[in-house]
Design a protein around this motif. Structure first.
Motif, PDB file in Angstrom:
ATOM      1  N   TYR A   1       0.895  -1.288   0.096  1.00 38.85           N
ATOM      2  CA  TYR A   1       0.255   0.144  -0.284  1.00 38.85           C
ATOM      3  C   TYR A   1       0.959   1.323   0.257  1.00 38.85           C
ATOM      4  CZ  TYR A   1      -3.655  -3.335   0.832  1.00 38.85           C
ATOM      5  OH  TYR A   1      -4.420  -4.187   0.817  1.00 38.85           O
ATOM      6  N   HIS A   2       2.350   1.170  -0.526  1.00 37.70           N
ATOM      7  CA  HIS A   2       3.109   2.257  -0.730  1.00 37.70           C
ATOM      8  C   HIS A   2       2.946   2.925  -1.442  1.00 37.70           C
ATOM      9  CE1 HIS A   2       5.390  -0.116   2.452  1.00 37.70           C
ATOM     10  NE2 HIS A   2       5.806  -0.910   0.804  1.00 37.70           N
ATOM     11  N   GLY A   3       2.599   4.541  -1.381  1.00 40.71           N
ATOM     12  CA  GLY A   3       2.195   5.119  -2.439  1.00 40.71           C
ATOM     13  C   GLY A   3       1.794   6.914  -2.714  1.00 40.71           C
ATOM     14  N   VAL A   4       1.790   7.723  -2.896  1.00 46.10           N
ATOM     15  CA  VAL A   4       2.204   9.528  -2.342  1.00 46.10           C
ATOM     16  C   VAL A   4       0.068   9.248  -2.488  1.00 46.10           C
ATOM     17  CG1 VAL A   4       1.827  11.836  -3.059  1.00 46.10           C
ATOM     18  CG2 VAL A   4       3.931  10.402  -3.285  1.00 46.10           C
ATOM     19  N   PHE A   5      -0.410   8.778  -3.569  1.00 47.11           N
ATOM     20  CA  PHE A   5      -1.992   9.060  -3.386  1.00 47.11           C
ATOM     21  C   PHE A   5      -2.690   8.077  -2.719  1.00 47.11           C
ATOM     22  CE2 PHE A   5       0.593  10.295  -7.813  1.00 47.11           C
ATOM     23  CZ  PHE A   5      -0.318  11.661  -7.666  1.00 47.11           C
TER      24      PHE A   5
ATOM     25  N   PRO B   1       0.970   4.703 -10.426  1.00 43.05           N
ATOM     26  CA  PRO B   1      -0.507   5.640 -11.063  1.00 43.05           C
ATOM     27  C   PRO B   1       0.095   6.484 -12.213  1.00 43.05           C
ATOM     28  CG  PRO B   1      -0.265   6.098  -8.905  1.00 43.05           C
ATOM     29  CD  PRO B   1       1.090   5.629  -9.342  1.00 43.05           C
ATOM     30  N   ILE B   2       0.288   6.412 -12.893  1.00 44.84           N
ATOM     31  CA  ILE B   2       1.039   7.709 -13.891  1.00 44.84           C
ATOM     32  C   ILE B   2      -0.173   7.034 -15.727  1.00 44.84           C
ATOM     33  CG2 ILE B   2       2.905   8.842 -12.813  1.00 44.84           C
ATOM     34  CD1 ILE B   2       4.395   6.451 -14.616  1.00 44.84           C
ATOM     35  N   ALA B   3      -0.042   7.924 -16.454  1.00 49.70           N
ATOM     36  CA  ALA B   3      -0.604   7.228 -18.244  1.00 49.70           C
ATOM     37  C   ALA B   3       0.090   7.124 -18.864  1.00 49.70           C
ATOM     38  CB  ALA B   3      -1.218   8.619 -18.121  1.00 49.70           C
ATOM     39  N   MET B   4       1.188   5.659 -18.126  1.00 51.15           N
ATOM     40  CA  MET B   4       1.966   4.696 -19.411  1.00 51.15           C
ATOM     41  C   MET B   4       0.917   3.582 -20.132  1.00 51.15           C
ATOM     42  SD  MET B   4       4.314   3.189 -16.730  1.00 51.15           S
ATOM     43  CE  MET B   4       3.716   2.326 -14.903  1.00 51.15           C
TER      44      MET B   4
END
Length: 126
Positions: free
Chosen positions: A20-24, A109-112
């Motif tokens: 559950y690591h991440g900024v968002f 969570p980036i548009a790739m």
């Protein structure tokens, strides 16, 4: 100056974890897959000569330390997750002289359309 990342090494690749690591907020709520690659510098000559597990470092024990450190607490940055794991490895295994650790995050969570993001830390025991 000599490259410290030479000599014998233990390699563990594609260790998969769900975290559950991440900024968002979505990352904290939904979680995602992470993959870890490790190279650990250690003198493996005693294990090579004796053929006894007691002379070396157990891969299973390394995995357990990585898993515990990865799941220990939620962090925003992959760099912090990696640093936490490296510190635990140095603390748990006195025979480890250096660590190269890569964490890959295929569903960042980036548009790739395809690919993954990753970080890699190189650390030498102080």
């Amino acid at each position: 100056m000599a490259d410290p990342f030479t000599g014998d090494r233990i390699i563990l690749k594609d260790l998969g974890f769900y975290g559950y690591h991440g900024v968002f907020a979505e990352e904290a709520k939904l979680g995602q897959r992470f993959f870890i690659d490790l190279e650990l510098g250690a003198d493996l000559s005693a294990a090579a000569e004796s053929d006894r597990l007691s002379s070396g470092i157990s891969y299973a024990d390394i995995y357990d330390v990585v898993k515990q450190s990865f799941e220990d607490r939620r962090m925003k940055l992959l760099e912090a997750v990696a640093n936490n794991i490296i510190e635990a490895l140095f603390q748990s295994f006195l025979g480890i002289n250096w660590v190269i650790l890569r964490i890959r995050k295929p569903e960042a969570p980036i548009a790739m359309v395809r690919g993954e993001v990753a970080i890699e830390l190189h650390r030498v025991r102080k």
